[in-house]
Design a protein around this motif. Structure first.
Motif, PDB file in Angstrom:
ATOM      1  N   SER A  37      41.527  40.869  34.077  1.00 18.99           N
ATOM      2  CA  SER A  37      41.812  40.979  35.247  1.00 18.99           C
ATOM      3  C   SER A  37      41.359  40.821  36.753  1.00 18.99           C
ATOM      4  O   SER A  37      40.036  40.914  36.710  1.00 18.99           O
ATOM      5  N   THR A  38      41.887  40.456  37.394  1.00 16.25           N
ATOM      6  CA  THR A  38      41.481  39.814  39.320  1.00 16.25           C
ATOM      7  C   THR A  38      41.878  41.441  40.072  1.00 16.25           C
ATOM      8  O   THR A  38      41.487  41.054  40.751  1.00 16.25           O
ATOM      9  N   THR A  39      42.559  41.977  39.319  1.00 16.99           N
ATOM     10  CA  THR A  39      43.465  43.009  40.189  1.00 16.99           C
ATOM     11  C   THR A  39      42.995  44.755  39.971  1.00 16.99           C
ATOM     12  O   THR A  39      42.086  45.780  40.536  1.00 16.99           O
ATOM     13  N   LEU A  40      41.814  44.601  38.605  1.00 18.08           N
ATOM     14  CA  LEU A  40      40.674  45.756  38.716  1.00 18.08           C
ATOM     15  C   LEU A  40      39.780  46.049  39.308  1.00 18.08           C
ATOM     16  O   LEU A  40      39.628  44.705  38.804  1.00 18.08           O
ATOM     17  N   THR A  41      38.958  46.767  39.649  1.00 18.18           N
ATOM     18  CA  THR A  41      37.894  47.232  40.037  1.00 18.18           C
ATOM     19  C   THR A  41      36.982  47.341  38.976  1.00 18.18           C
ATOM     20  O   THR A  41      37.597  47.096  37.574  1.00 18.18           O
ATOM     21  N   VAL A  42      35.603  47.365  38.746  1.00 19.60           N
ATOM     22  CA  VAL A  42      34.706  47.934  38.098  1.00 19.60           C
ATOM     23  C   VAL A  42      34.660  48.862  37.728  1.00 19.60           C
ATOM     24  O   VAL A  42      34.701  49.054  36.397  1.00 19.60           O
ATOM     25  N   THR A  43      35.088  49.805  38.552  1.00 17.53           N
ATOM     26  CA  THR A  43      35.471  51.383  38.351  1.00 17.53           C
ATOM     27  C   THR A  43      36.804  51.698  37.699  1.00 17.53           C
ATOM     28  O   THR A  43      36.918  52.643  36.127  1.00 17.53           O
TER      29      THR A  43
END
Length: 137
Positions: free
Chosen positions: A30-36
């Motif tokens: 996923s390119t829209t999710l942050t690491v958190t």
């Protein structure tokens, strides 16, 4: 391992590993999710899988498989009509009614002490108390 049909459908019994792998790949790429966000999704899905496994293990015990439900009770009503009070009152009668504790619903574990086993529950409580007292907080 063969799971009883009542516990989950055919797709769930045969392809859980495949679906978990797909989920992991989707989250990882996923390119829209942050690491958190990814970490929270992994934690939530891990917790869900552990709970699912605990439910399956409890459902496959001989005690549960051989249990006969004679007169089931379903509590159905609109909100704010004292159903929680009724549920809590009925759950006090551990010989006639079976209900789940909050912890049993959120984190089911295999080999738990049955709700109606007062002596076993007291013993588990004492074990927990001794464990906590062994640590300095």
């Amino acid at each position: 391992v063969t799971f009883p049909k009542i516990l989950c459908n055919e797709r769930a019994r045969t392809s859980l590993t495949e679906r978990v792998d797909e989920f992991y790949t989707d989250v990882k790429s996923s390119t829209t999710l942050t690491v958190t966000g990814k970490a929270l999704l992994y934690l939530g899905s891990y917790t869900g899988l552990v709970n699912h496994h605990g439910l399956l293990e409890m459902g496959m015990t001989e005690q549960v498989q051989n249990e006969v439900i004679k007169e089931p009770v379903f509590i159905v009503s609109p909100p704010r009509t004292a159903t929680t009070i009724l549920h809590r009152t009925m759950s006090l009668d551990r010989r006639r009614f079976r209900s789940f504790d909050f912890s049993e619903m959120t984190a089911p574990l295999p080999n738990v002490v049955p709700r109606w086993d007062d002596e076993g529950r007291r013993q588990k409580w004492e074990e927990g108390e001794q464990f906590l007292r062994s640590y300095e907080f």
